[in-house]
Design a protein around this motif. Structure first.
Motif, mmCIF file in Angstrom:
data_model
loop_
_atom_site.group_PDB
_atom_site.id
_atom_site.type_symbol
_atom_site.label_atom_id
_atom_site.label_comp_id
_atom_site.label_asym_id
_atom_site.label_seq_id
_atom_site.Cartn_x
_atom_site.Cartn_y
_atom_site.Cartn_z
ATOM 1 N N SER A 199 -17.479 29.647 -22.023
ATOM 2 C CA SER A 199 -18.712 29.184 -21.381
ATOM 3 C C SER A 199 -18.662 27.686 -21.117
ATOM 4 C CB SER A 199 -19.922 29.506 -22.261
ATOM 5 O OG SER A 199 -20.092 30.887 -22.374
ATOM 6 N N GLU A 200 -18.228 26.938 -22.128
ATOM 7 C CA GLU A 200 -18.096 25.486 -21.962
ATOM 8 C C GLU A 200 -17.109 25.147 -20.848
ATOM 9 O OE1 GLU A 200 -17.615 22.836 -25.449
ATOM 10 O OE2 GLU A 200 -18.016 24.653 -26.619
ATOM 11 N N THR A 201 -16.019 25.901 -20.779
ATOM 12 C CA THR A 201 -15.002 25.669 -19.746
ATOM 13 C C THR A 201 -15.615 25.794 -18.350
ATOM 14 O OG1 THR A 201 -13.192 26.424 -21.169
ATOM 15 C CG2 THR A 201 -12.811 26.494 -18.783
ATOM 16 N N CYS A 208 -18.847 25.731 -17.501
ATOM 17 C CA CYS A 208 -19.901 24.723 -17.284
ATOM 18 C C CYS A 208 -19.282 23.380 -16.904
ATOM 19 C CB CYS A 208 -20.756 24.565 -18.538
ATOM 20 S SG CYS A 208 -21.878 25.937 -18.823
ATOM 21 N N LEU A 209 -18.250 22.993 -17.651
ATOM 22 C CA LEU A 209 -17.571 21.730 -17.359
ATOM 23 C C LEU A 209 -16.874 21.789 -15.998
ATOM 24 C CD1 LEU A 209 -17.050 18.958 -18.555
ATOM 25 C CD2 LEU A 209 -15.047 19.889 -19.700
ATOM 26 N N ASP A 265 -17.815 30.828 -26.731
ATOM 27 C CA ASP A 265 -18.437 29.520 -26.488
ATOM 28 C C ASP A 265 -17.515 28.613 -25.677
ATOM 29 O OD1 ASP A 265 -20.697 30.254 -27.890
ATOM 30 O OD2 ASP A 265 -20.049 29.301 -29.756
ATOM 31 N N LEU A 266 -16.217 28.640 -26.004
ATOM 32 C CA LEU A 266 -15.270 27.799 -25.277
ATOM 33 C C LEU A 266 -15.154 28.209 -23.812
ATOM 34 C CD1 LEU A 266 -12.239 27.091 -27.646
ATOM 35 C CD2 LEU A 266 -13.818 25.464 -26.639
ATOM 36 N N LEU A 280 -10.733 21.394 -24.251
ATOM 37 C CA LEU A 280 -11.819 21.756 -25.165
ATOM 38 C C LEU A 280 -11.257 22.247 -26.501
ATOM 39 C CD1 LEU A 280 -14.239 23.516 -22.648
ATOM 40 C CD2 LEU A 280 -14.564 21.293 -23.763
#
Length: 187
Positions: free
Chosen positions: A43-45, A47-48, A40-41, A74
Motif C-alpha cells: 500500500s505504501e509503495t 501511495c508513494l 502495508d508495504l 521502503l
C-alpha cells in the motif's frame, strides 16, 4: 493501456496499475519482511508511487521495476525487521516459504530445512545492497537491467553485487549442499 499511460492518468486509472502489479510486489515484500507487514508495504509503495509519478520514466516498457525500487527503499526503512526475521528463521530452521499444497510443503521441507538456518544467517549478515540485489533477482525474478532500474544503479554494479552475494551464500553452505552445475556429480 500501458503502464506509462496509467501512471500519467488520475487516481482511478492508477488503480489499474495496482491491480496489475500488487500481487508480485506483495510476494516480494512478504519474503523480505513477512506477510504481516507486506500488505502495508505494498500500500505504501503504491501511495508513494502515485505521489511521485512525475519521476517515472515513460521510456521504460513497464512500471514493475520502478515499483520494486520503491518497495525496496521502503523495505530498507524496515531493515531492522528484515534482519531480525532472517535471524529468527535461522534459529528456528524455517524457510519462510509457505504453500497451500501439502505435497509441495513436504518437498520444500525435505530440501530446505537442513540448510535454512545457514541461508537465513547468511542473508541476515549480508550487506544491505547485496541482499537487495539478490532478493530482487531471486524473489522478484527481475533481470539485471530491471534491477538496475529498480535500484538506480548501473547494470555492471548489479552484476558484480549479485556475484558477491552468490559467493557469500555459497560460502555459507557445506560443500555437499552447494548447487551443482548441470552434469556435475556430488562427491
Amino acid at each position: 493501456m500501458t503502464d506509462a499511460e496509467l501512471i500519467a492518468g488520475d487516481a482511478e486509472t492508477f488503480g489499474v496499475l495496482f491491480d496489475r502489479h500488487a500481487r508480485p510486489l506483495h510476494r516480494y515484500c512478504a519474503a523480505r519482511v513477512g506477510p504481516e507487514v507486506a500488505e502495508d508495504l505494498v500500500s505504501e509503495t503504491f501511495c508513494l508511487a502515485f505521489r511521485q509519478r512525475d519521476r517515472y520514466d515513460p521510456s521504460h516498457s513497464g512500471a514493475l521495476p520502478w515499483l520494486y525500487g520503491i518497495a525496496t527503499n521502503l523495505v530498507r526503512r524496515r531493515r531492522r525487521q528484515e534482519s531480525t526475521r532472517y535471524r529468527t528463521m535461522a534459529r528456528a530452521g524455517g524457510t519462510g516459504v509457505s504453500s497451500d499444497d501439502p505435497a509441495q510443503r513436504a518437498i520444500n521441507r525435505i530440501h530446505a530445512v537442513g540448510y535454512a538456518r545457514l541461508l537465513n544467517k547468511a542473508l541476515a549478515e549480508m550487506p544491505r545492497k547485496q541482499r537487495d540485489v539478490l532478493l530482487l533477482y531471486a524473489l522478484a525474478d527481475l533481470g539485471y537491467e530491471e534491477i538496475a532500474t529498480a535500484l538506480s544503479v548501473p547494470v555492471g554494479t548489479v552484476r558484480s553485487t549479485l556475484h558477491r552475494a552468490r559467493k557469500r551464500l555459497q560460502a555459507a553452505l557445506p560443500d555437499h549442499a552447494r548447487p551443482q552445475a548441470p552434469g556435475e556429480t556430488i562427491r
